[in-house]
Enzyme design. Structure first.
Site, PDB file in Angstrom:
ATOM      1  N   ASP A   8       0.826  -1.209   0.000  1.00 42.79           N
ATOM      2  CA  ASP A   8       0.000   0.000   0.000  1.00 42.79           C
ATOM      3  C   ASP A   8       0.864   1.264   0.000  1.00 42.79           C
ATOM      4  O   ASP A   8       1.672   1.474   0.911  1.00 42.79           O
ATOM      5  CB  ASP A   8      -0.883   0.023   1.257  1.00 42.79           C
ATOM      6  CG  ASP A   8      -1.730  -1.227   1.403  1.00 42.79           C
ATOM      7  OD1 ASP A   8      -2.946  -1.106   1.423  1.00 42.79           O
ATOM      8  OD2 ASP A   8      -1.155  -2.334   1.515  1.00 42.79           O
ATOM      9  N   GLU A  37      -4.681   1.344  -3.428  1.00 42.38           N
ATOM     10  CA  GLU A  37      -5.973   1.695  -2.836  1.00 42.38           C
ATOM     11  C   GLU A  37      -5.893   2.889  -1.879  1.00 42.38           C
ATOM     12  O   GLU A  37      -6.919   3.466  -1.537  1.00 42.38           O
ATOM     13  CB  GLU A  37      -6.575   0.495  -2.124  1.00 42.38           C
ATOM     14  CG  GLU A  37      -5.888   0.085  -0.838  1.00 42.38           C
ATOM     15  CD  GLU A  37      -6.880  -0.510   0.147  1.00 42.38           C
ATOM     16  OE1 GLU A  37      -8.000  -0.854  -0.267  1.00 42.38           O
ATOM     17  OE2 GLU A  37      -6.535  -0.609   1.335  1.00 42.38           O
ATOM     18  N   HIS A  66     -10.518   0.029  -0.142  1.00 35.48           N
ATOM     19  CA  HIS A  66     -10.646   1.475  -0.359  1.00 35.48           C
ATOM     20  C   HIS A  66     -10.722   1.863  -1.840  1.00 35.48           C
ATOM     21  O   HIS A  66     -10.704   3.049  -2.159  1.00 35.48           O
ATOM     22  CB  HIS A  66      -9.479   2.220   0.296  1.00 35.48           C
ATOM     23  CG  HIS A  66      -9.553   2.257   1.790  1.00 35.48           C
ATOM     24  ND1 HIS A  66     -10.579   2.884   2.476  1.00 35.48           N
ATOM     25  CD2 HIS A  66      -8.723   1.740   2.739  1.00 35.48           C
ATOM     26  CE1 HIS A  66     -10.376   2.755   3.774  1.00 35.48           C
ATOM     27  NE2 HIS A  66      -9.265   2.061   3.962  1.00 35.48           N
ATOM     28  N   HIS A 149      -5.394  -9.149  -0.258  1.00 36.29           N
ATOM     29  CA  HIS A 149      -5.608  -7.969   0.575  1.00 36.29           C
ATOM     30  C   HIS A 149      -6.494  -8.369   1.751  1.00 36.29           C
ATOM     31  O   HIS A 149      -7.701  -8.567   1.595  1.00 36.29           O
ATOM     32  CB  HIS A 149      -6.279  -6.884  -0.277  1.00 36.29           C
ATOM     33  CG  HIS A 149      -6.265  -5.520   0.322  1.00 36.29           C
ATOM     34  ND1 HIS A 149      -5.171  -4.686   0.244  1.00 36.29           N
ATOM     35  CD2 HIS A 149      -7.211  -4.828   0.999  1.00 36.29           C
ATOM     36  CE1 HIS A 149      -5.447  -3.542   0.846  1.00 36.29           C
ATOM     37  NE2 HIS A 149      -6.675  -3.607   1.314  1.00 36.29           N
TER      38      HIS A 149
END
Length: 266
Positions: A8, A37, A66, A149
């Protein structure tokens, strides 16, 4: 095939850290994979940020819970092939969760899945979704890469064992905290529970610490904002995969502390 895998990336500091690192690594690897994200202001991705990342040399982008936070993603996710959302969203959701691709004559599959433990129990079972996708893509290639994820280490580890020998690489994202369990499993699958984030080090998973501490002290919701004024940490992986067998040959964890002064002008 050599992969440069990034977990991320958190807002502008994460993007700057990625740019800084790719100056040294882009020409040394075949594929750059980044989870995006949190790339735009810490929540979601915009078309502008997508184009910025492509200009840096990012080949493919994965995501997670997200992905829908910036509503403009609905306007372009169906028109691009290199931005994935989790494949275990129900039918009818915009975008794609996996794809068959080719780089320098080598075919590979990239799959984005999201765990259900402490996340969204309404998603399809990621283990079963992998099975269905595997039946399709394994007819074309032995190189199968998975961004899993998920929140819990147990779900990630169980998934890694479940697909060992079928997936080439399973790398976890979402928690923003890197784990030191990078390994090659019994049957040749490269694995790590979480790659970790790229963003400001003196933060709470990339966000300003004041609001996060207030939430833990008082138990009431806070508005989170990306920390941008501190030194940056970069986390990633270098992975070598055999082009024929699809087995991981080497997996190395990368972690660099970058002082904010070094990012001036980046």
């Amino acid at each position: 095939m050599r992969l440069f895998v990034v977990g991320d990336i958190i807002g502008k500091p994460g993007r700057r850290a990625l740019k800084y690192m790719l100056k040294g690594y882009r020409d040394l690897v075949d594929l750059v994979l980044v989870n995006v994200e949190n790339a735009a202001g810490g929540f979601g991705i915009t078309k502008k940020v997508y184009e910025e990342l492509k200009s840096l040399g990012v080949d493919f982008m994965t995501s997670g819970n997200h992905i829908w936070d910036k509503k403009e993603v609905y306007e372009f996710i169906d028109s691009v092939k290199d931005l994935l959302r989790p494949a275990n969203y129900p039918d009818g959701v915009p975008g794609k969760g996996y794809g068959l691709f080719e780089k320098d004559g080598v075919k590979f599959a990239l799959i984005n899945l999201m765990g259900r433990s402490l996340l969204d129990s309404n998603l399809d079972n990621p283990f079963r979704v992998f099975d269905r996708i595997y039946q399709e893509v394994s007819k074309i290639t032995n190189i199968i890469i998975v961004d899993f994820h998920a929140e819990t280490t147990s779900e990630k580890w169980a998934f890694g064992l479940y697909v060992d020998g079928r997936a080439s690489l399973v790398y976890g994202t979402h928690t923003h905290v890197p784990t030191a369990d990078h390994t090659i499993l019994k049957h040749g699958t490269g694995y790590i529970t979480d790659v970790g984030m790229s963003g400001c080090w003196y933060s709470v998973i990339g966000m300003k610490s004041k609001e996060a501490i207030e939430r833990f002290l008082k138990g009431i919701p806070q508005k989170y904002e990306v920390e941008e004024k501190e030194d940056v940490i970069f986390n990633g992986l270098l992975v070598d995969i055999d082009n024929i067998s699809g087995k991981t040959l080497r997996i190395e964890r990368l972690q660099y502390y970058i002082r904010k002064e070094e990012l001036d002008g980046v």
